[in-house]
Scaffold this motif. Structure first.
Motif, mmCIF file in Angstrom:
data_model
loop_
_atom_site.group_PDB
_atom_site.id
_atom_site.type_symbol
_atom_site.label_atom_id
_atom_site.label_comp_id
_atom_site.label_asym_id
_atom_site.label_seq_id
_atom_site.Cartn_x
_atom_site.Cartn_y
_atom_site.Cartn_z
ATOM 1 N N GLU A 1 0.842 -1.202 0.000
ATOM 2 C CA GLU A 1 0.000 0.000 0.000
ATOM 3 C C GLU A 1 0.876 1.250 0.000
ATOM 4 N N ALA A 2 0.394 2.280 -0.699
ATOM 5 C CA ALA A 2 0.949 3.625 -0.570
ATOM 6 C C ALA A 2 0.068 4.350 0.440
ATOM 7 N N ILE A 3 0.670 4.854 1.489
ATOM 8 C CA ILE A 3 -0.087 5.501 2.572
ATOM 9 C C ILE A 3 0.324 6.969 2.614
ATOM 10 N N ARG A 4 -0.615 7.820 2.297
ATOM 11 C CA ARG A 4 -0.364 9.268 2.293
ATOM 12 C C ARG A 4 -0.849 9.868 3.601
ATOM 13 N N VAL A 5 0.063 10.533 4.333
ATOM 14 C CA VAL A 5 -0.282 11.171 5.601
ATOM 15 C C VAL A 5 -0.147 12.679 5.428
ATOM 16 N N ARG A 6 -1.223 13.389 5.667
ATOM 17 C CA ARG A 6 -1.213 14.856 5.543
ATOM 18 C C ARG A 6 -1.360 15.491 6.924
ATOM 19 N N GLY A 7 -0.851 16.714 7.025
ATOM 20 C CA GLY A 7 -0.940 17.456 8.274
ATOM 21 C C GLY A 7 0.400 18.080 8.619
ATOM 22 N N LEU A 8 0.646 18.285 9.902
ATOM 23 C CA LEU A 8 1.937 18.799 10.368
ATOM 24 C C LEU A 8 2.824 17.599 10.656
ATOM 25 N N VAL A 9 3.449 17.080 9.616
ATOM 26 C CA VAL A 9 4.175 15.822 9.730
ATOM 27 C C VAL A 9 5.612 15.925 9.232
ATOM 28 N N GLN A 10 6.074 17.145 8.968
ATOM 29 C CA GLN A 10 7.466 17.332 8.560
ATOM 30 C C GLN A 10 8.197 18.151 9.613
ATOM 31 N N GLY A 11 9.414 17.715 9.921
ATOM 32 C CA GLY A 11 10.212 18.434 10.900
ATOM 33 C C GLY A 11 9.810 18.197 12.335
ATOM 34 N N VAL A 12 9.048 17.125 12.580
ATOM 35 C CA VAL A 12 8.591 16.846 13.948
ATOM 36 C C VAL A 12 9.007 15.452 14.411
ATOM 37 N N GLY A 13 9.810 14.753 13.615
ATOM 38 C CA GLY A 13 10.206 13.394 13.974
ATOM 39 C C GLY A 13 9.203 12.344 13.561
ATOM 40 N N PHE A 14 8.389 12.657 12.536
ATOM 41 C CA PHE A 14 7.354 11.712 12.140
ATOM 42 C C PHE A 14 7.943 10.508 11.405
ATOM 43 N N ARG A 15 8.907 10.737 10.512
ATOM 44 C CA ARG A 15 9.488 9.611 9.763
ATOM 45 C C ARG A 15 10.147 8.572 10.678
ATOM 46 N N PRO A 16 10.982 8.994 11.657
ATOM 47 C CA PRO A 16 11.524 7.969 12.552
ATOM 48 C C PRO A 16 10.456 7.277 13.386
ATOM 49 N N ALA A 17 9.363 7.986 13.699
ATOM 50 C CA ALA A 17 8.266 7.343 14.425
ATOM 51 C C ALA A 17 7.629 6.260 13.544
ATOM 52 N N VAL A 18 7.480 6.549 12.249
ATOM 53 C CA VAL A 18 6.962 5.551 11.306
ATOM 54 C C VAL A 18 7.934 4.375 11.205
ATOM 55 N N TRP A 19 9.219 4.662 11.139
ATOM 56 C CA TRP A 19 10.265 3.628 11.052
ATOM 57 C C TRP A 19 10.197 2.680 12.247
ATOM 58 N N ARG A 20 10.069 3.251 13.455
ATOM 59 C CA ARG A 20 9.994 2.410 14.661
ATOM 60 C C ARG A 20 8.709 1.576 14.652
ATOM 61 N N LEU A 21 7.599 2.194 14.235
ATOM 62 C CA LEU A 21 6.319 1.479 14.196
ATOM 63 C C LEU A 21 6.373 0.335 13.184
ATOM 64 N N ALA A 22 7.015 0.576 12.036
ATOM 65 C CA ALA A 22 7.125 -0.471 11.021
ATOM 66 C C ALA A 22 7.938 -1.654 11.530
ATOM 67 N N ARG A 23 9.019 -1.372 12.267
ATOM 68 C CA ARG A 23 9.836 -2.455 12.822
ATOM 69 C C ARG A 23 9.039 -3.258 13.846
#
Length: 804
Positions: free
Chosen positions: A20-42
Motif C-alpha cells: 500500500e501507498a499511505i499518504r499522511v497529511r498534516g503537520l508531519v514534517q520536521g517533527v520526527g514523524f518519519r523515525p516514528a513511522v520507522w519504529r512502528l514499522a519495525r
C-alpha cells in the motif's frame, strides 16, 4: 510403541503480503514523524520506506492485510508531540515488495507544496538538561535543539522542510552531529537545525561602539543588564530589547527610547515559581506558559504589595504579561537572574522588529548599550505570541511564534473551495491562504500605516505564496477604501486578472469565529461583533453589531446607537472627545452645564474648544458617526478620568477601565444597580441606546461613587443590555447559537459576563480560541466568506450579502 498415531503438525497459514501507498497529511514534517513511522514499522514487521514530499509524508508498506491495518491504526498514536495528522489515505501498490522486514527512511522528494510548516517550538526538557550538563558536548550551547523543539518557521525558506531549504544550510554538520542526524533511533534524526559548538552558529556580544566584549557573551550580556543597561538580544524570530524589570530608571529609559509611553512591556521569567511571586497563576495559565508555543500569558497581579515591584512595566493596569524562556539562549540568560527581566521587541513603536544583524546595528544603535548577536539568519520576522485565559479557556490574542503558520482545519463543507488569498485588515494585520479545506493564517504583521511594516507585509505575502506554492484564484479584501491591505489586494487582482471579493469588516469577524468553531455552510447564527471601527456595507462606520446569518450572507438586525467622532481619527487618540459627543447627544451641553457644573468633568470639558467641535458635528465636518463599542468604552473611561486626554496605545482606556473594576460590586451587587441601557426601535435595525446609562452614571459621579464600583456597573450593565437585545432578536427565530467576536471581546470581564448570561438563556456561545478575536483574525473570516460565495453562488440564508 505408542498405540496412537503421531499428531499431524499444522503449518501456519501463508499470509499474503500486499503493498500500500499511505499518504499522511498534516503537520508531519520536521517533527520526527518519519523515525516514528520507522519504529512502528519495525514493531509490526512491515517492509517498505517513508519519505517527505511536497504533500506531507508518503509511506510504501508491505505486509499481510491485518498487519497493515494495525500499522495504519498505530500511526495516530505514534505521532510525535509537535505533529498533527489531518488525514490518512491508502492506495494499493502493485510494485514488487522489498525484502521482508526491511524498512528504510528515504530522502525527501519534490512535488507541489501542500504540507504544513510546523511553528517554532520552545526548547524541550531533554535539550534544556543537555545545555546545562557539564559533561555534554552542548554544555552552555545557545542553539541546542532536537526534533521535538527549536526553530521551524523562522528558518525555513522552502518546502519540503529539509536542511538545504533552511537558513541552517550555511552550517555543514560535523561528524558527531551527522551521526545523530542520520540515526533513526536518535531524537535528532533529521532535526534540520541540529548543530553543536563545533559546527553550528555562534554568539558574540557587540558593544554600541562596534567593539567585541571579551569572555562569555551571555555572561557579559547579563552583567550589562544587571548594571542598568539595555541589551539587544537576537532571539528566535527577531531582536528583543532587555533590561532589569526592577530597575525603574532602565525601564523608563527603554520607554523613552522606544517611544512607548504607557503600553505594557512583556516580562521573561526563569520558571513558573518566579511568576507566582507576582501573579495569580491558575492551572490553565501554567499549561499555557509551559506549552510548546510558549506565548506571553497575561495574568492578574497578586493583591499583596508586590504589585508595586514593577510600576513602570504595566502602568495603570492590573495584569502582567509573562513568558518563559523559549530558546537555550534565553534559558542561559535567566539562569543568572533571580528576578524577571523586561523582554520587548527590538524596534520603535509600531515598526517591525529587526531580524538582520546589519539592520539591528543601525536601527537599535541609539537604544541598546550592547547587542548579543549570532550568525544564524532569520528567514522571517516572528513576534512573540500573546494569550490569556478567559472563562478557564486559553485564548490567543496575538498569533505568531509557536502558533503560525500551523494550518487551521476548515469545516468539511469547504473542502472544494478554490484557492483564496485574503488580505486582512489595517491593524494587527495577518493574511490568509485558503486551499484544500485548510487555512494558513500568517504570523502577526502589525499596523500597516507604518511604512516599514507595510513593506514587511508585502514581503511576507510574497514569501508565503512561494513557500506554500499558493496560486490564488480569488482575492478577498476589506471594504474600507483606505486600508492598505485592500489597496494591495486590488493591485494583485488587477495584475493577475483575478476576481475580487469585498468583505464587510464585522461579517469577517463573525465568519472567523464560525470557521474556528467548525460551523458549516447554511447554518444561521447570531454574531455579536464589538470593536473599534469598521466600514459598513452602507458606507457608515460600524463597531457594535448584531448580525444574523452565516458565511454566505447576513442581516444587520441591531447595533449600538451611532455617536459622532469629533475630529475623526483624533477621537481615537483623545478619548475626551467621545465623552463630549456622548454627553452632547444624551443631555445636550446646556443641560449638562446647568446640572453638573460642580463636576471636575465639567471643568475639564469647558476648557476644550467646544464651540468648534459643535460646529464640526452640526455641519458634518470630519465628524463621522459610528456605532462603535470601543469608542463607548473610551467615552465612559474618560468621563471617570481614566485615560482622558490622550491614549498612548490602542485600547488603553478600556484596558485601564477593566483594571479598576471592583470585583465585589461586579459579582455581589444586585443587577438592578447595573447601569441601564435602552433598546430603541427606529424602524430599521434596533439600537442599544446609552442615554439612560449616562443619566444614572452622572448621578453616581456627583455622589462621588468610587470609580471601581462605577466601572463594574458599566461592564455589568453593558452585558445585560447585550443579552436583552439578543433575546429580543432571537425570539421570533429558531436560532440558538451566538458567536462573539471583535476586539472588545478581549475584555475578560465583559466576555465572562456575556458567556455566562447567554448560556443561562439556553444559548450555545461560540468564542475564539486559536484565532484572535481582534483584527488578527479578520483574514480567516474574509477567506471563509469568499469561499462560501464561490461554493454557494446564491446566499444559503435569506440574509443579504455585502459586496465590494
Amino acid at each position: 510403541m505408542s498405540l496412537y498415531p503421531p499428531p499431524v503438525r499444522e503449518e501456519p497459514p501463508v499470509m499474503t503480503r500486499v503493498g500500500e501507498a499511505i499518504r499522511v497529511r498534516g503537520l508531519v514534517q520536521g517533527v520526527g514523524f518519519r523515525p516514528a513511522v520507522w519504529r512502528l514499522a519495525r514493531e509490526h514487521g512491515v517492509s517498505g520506506d517513508v519519505c517527505n514530499d511536497g504533500e506531507g509524508v508518503l509511506i510504501h508498506a508491505w505486509a499481510d492485510a491485518a498487519t497493515l491495518d494495525g500499522f495504519v491504526a498505530g500511526l495516530r498514536s505514534a505521532c510525535p508531540p509537535l505533529g498533527r495528522i489531518d488525514s490518512i489515505e491508502r492506495y494499493a501498490l502493485r510494485d514488487a515488495p522489498p525484502i521482508a522486514g526491511m524498512f528504510r527512511i528515504g530522502s525527501s522528494a519534490g512535488g507541489r507544496a501542500r504540507a504544513g510548516v510546523v511553528p517554532d517550538a520552545v526548547t524541550c526538557r531533554a535539550c534544556i538538561e543537555e545545555t546545562f550538563d557539564p559533561s555534554s558536548r552542548r554544555y552552555r550551547y545557545a542553539f541546542t535543539n532536537c526534533t521535538h523543539c527549536g526553530p521551524r518557521l523562522s528558518i525555513v525558506e522552502a518546502i519540503p522542510y529539509d536542511r538545504p531549504n533552511t537558513t541552517m544550510a550555511a552550517f555543514p554538520l560535523c561528524e558527531a552531529c551527522r551521526r545523530e542526524y542520520d540515526d533513526p533511533a536518535d531524537r535528532r534524526f533529521h532535526a534540520q537545525p541540529v548543530s553543536c559548538p563545533a559546527c553550528g552558529p555562534h554568539l558574540w556580544l557587540e558593544r554600541s561602539d562596534g567593539s567585541l566584549a571579551p569572555g562569555d557573551p551571555v555572561q557579559a550580556a547579563c552583567q550589562y543588564i544587571k548594571h542598568g543597561k539595555i541589551v539587544a538580544i537576537k532571539g528566535l524570530g527577531g531582536f528583543q530589547l532587555a533590561c532589569a524589570a526592577a530597575d525603574h530608571a532602565a525601564v523608563a529609559r527603554l520607554r523613552a527610547l522606544k517611544h512607548r509611553e504607557r503600553k505594557p512591556f512583556a516580562l521573561l521569567a526563569s520558571g513558573v515559581s518566579m511568576i507566582e511571586r507576582y501573579c495569580v497563576v491558575s492551572d490553565a495559565d501554567k499549561a499555557l506558559l509551559t506549552c510548546a508555543a510558549g506565548p506571553i500569558v497575561i495574568m492578574a497581579i497578586r493583591s499583596d504589595d508586590r504589585n508595586e515591584y514593577f510600576p513602570g512595566v504595566a502602568p495603570g493596569i492590573a495584569t502582567l504579561g509573562f513568558m518563559l524562556p523559549s530558546t537555550p539562549l534565553h534559558h542561559l540568560i535567566m539562569h543568572s537572574f533571580d528576578d524577571p527581566i523586561v523582554l520587548t521587541s527590538g524596534n520603535l513603536v509600531d515598526e517591525p522588529q529587526c531580524i538582520d544583524n546589519a539592520d539591528a546595528r543601525t536601527r537599535l544603535a541609539g537604544m541598546a548599550d550592547a547587542l548579543l548577536m549570532h550568525d544564524r539568519d532569520i528567514a522571517r520576522r516572528v513576534d512573540d505570541s500573546v494569550a490569556r485565559v478567559v472563562g478557564d479557556v486559553p485564548r490567543v490574542l496575538r498569533r505568531s511564534r509557536g502558533y503560525a503558520p500551523a494550518p487551521l482545519r476548515m469545516p468539511k463543507d469547504f473542502a472544494a473551495a478554490p484557492p483564496i488569498l485574503a488580505m486582512g485588515a489595517q491593524q494587527k494585520n495577518t493574511f490568509c491562504l485558503l486551499r484544500n479545506g485548510e487555512a494558513i493564517l500568517s504570523h502577526h504583521i502589525g499596523e500597516l500605516a507604518n511604512g516599514e511594516t507595510y513593506r514587511d507585509y508585502a514581503k511576507a505575502l510574497s514569501r508565503y505564496q512561494h513557500l506554500f506554492e499558493h496560486d490564488a484564484s480569488l482575492i478577498a479584501v476589506d471594504l474600507h477604501p483606505e486600508y492598505l491591505s485592500r489597496k494591495l489586494g486590488l493591485d494583485i487582482a488587477r495584475q493577475r486578472r483575478l476576481p475580487l471579493a469585498g468583505i464587510q469588516h464585522h461579517h469577517a469577524h463573525f465568519a472567523a469565529c464560525l470557521a474556528e468553531n467548525d460551523i458549516g455552510l447554511g447554518i444561521d447564527v447570531l454574531g455579536i461583533v464589538l470593536d473599534g471601527l469598521g466600514m459598513g456595507d452602507d458606507q457608515a462606520l460600524w463597531g457594535g453589531e448584531f448580525l444574523l446569518g452565516g458565511y454566505a450572507g447576513y442581516r444587520r438586525l441591531a447595533s449600538f446607537a451611532p455617536a459622532a467622532l469629533p475630529g475623526g481619527a483624533r477621537a481615537i487618540d483623545e478619548p475626551w472627545r467621545n465623552t463630549y459627543a456622548h454627553l452632547r447627544a444624551s443631555l445636550g451641553w446646556p443641560r449638562f452645564a446647568a446640572e453638573y457644573a460642580t463636576l471636575e468633568l465639567h471643568d475639564f470639558l469647558a476648557a476644550r474648544p467646544l464651540a468648534l467641535i459643535d460646529q464640526m458635528i452640526d455641519k458634518g465636518i470630519n465628524s463621522p458617526t459610528a456605532s462603535s463599542t470601543g469608542r463607548l468604552f473610551d467615552a465612559f473611561a474618560a468621563a471617570l478620568g481614566v485615560c482622558r486626554e490622550r491614549a498612548q496605545y490602542e485600547g488603553q482606556a478600556a484596558i485601564e477601565l477593566e483594571a479598576r473594576i471592583d470585583r465585589r460590586t461586579l459579582h455581589d451587587e444586585d443587577d438592578a444597580q447595573a447601569y441601564p441601557f435602552g433598546i430603541v426601535d427606529t424602524g430599521g435595525p434596533l439600537l442599544i441606546d446609552p442615554r439612560p446609562m449616562w443619566l444614572v452614571m452622572l448621578e453616581d459621579l456627583r455622589r462621588a461613587t468610587p470609580v471601581p464600583s462605577m466601572a463594574a456597573r458599566f461592564h455589568k450593565g453593558l452585558a445585560i443590555a447585550i443579552v436583552r437585545m439578543t433575546q429580543r432578536l432571537l425570539a421570533p427565530t429558531a436560532v440558538r447559537i451566538v458567536a462573539l467576536s471583535g476586539g472588545v471581546m478581549q475584555n475578560r470581564v465583559l466576555v465572562e459576563q456575556l458567556a455566562a448570561r447567554l448560556a443561562a438563556c439556553g444559548l450555545t456561545v461560540l468564542q475564539h480560541r486559536l484565532v484572535p478575536a481582534n483584527d488578527g483574525g479578520i483574514a480567516l473570516g474574509q477567506a471563509a466568506i469568499a469561499a462560501a460565495r464561490a461554493l454557494v453562488p446564491a446566499p444559503a440564508s435569506p440574509w443579504s450579502t455585502s459586496c465590494a
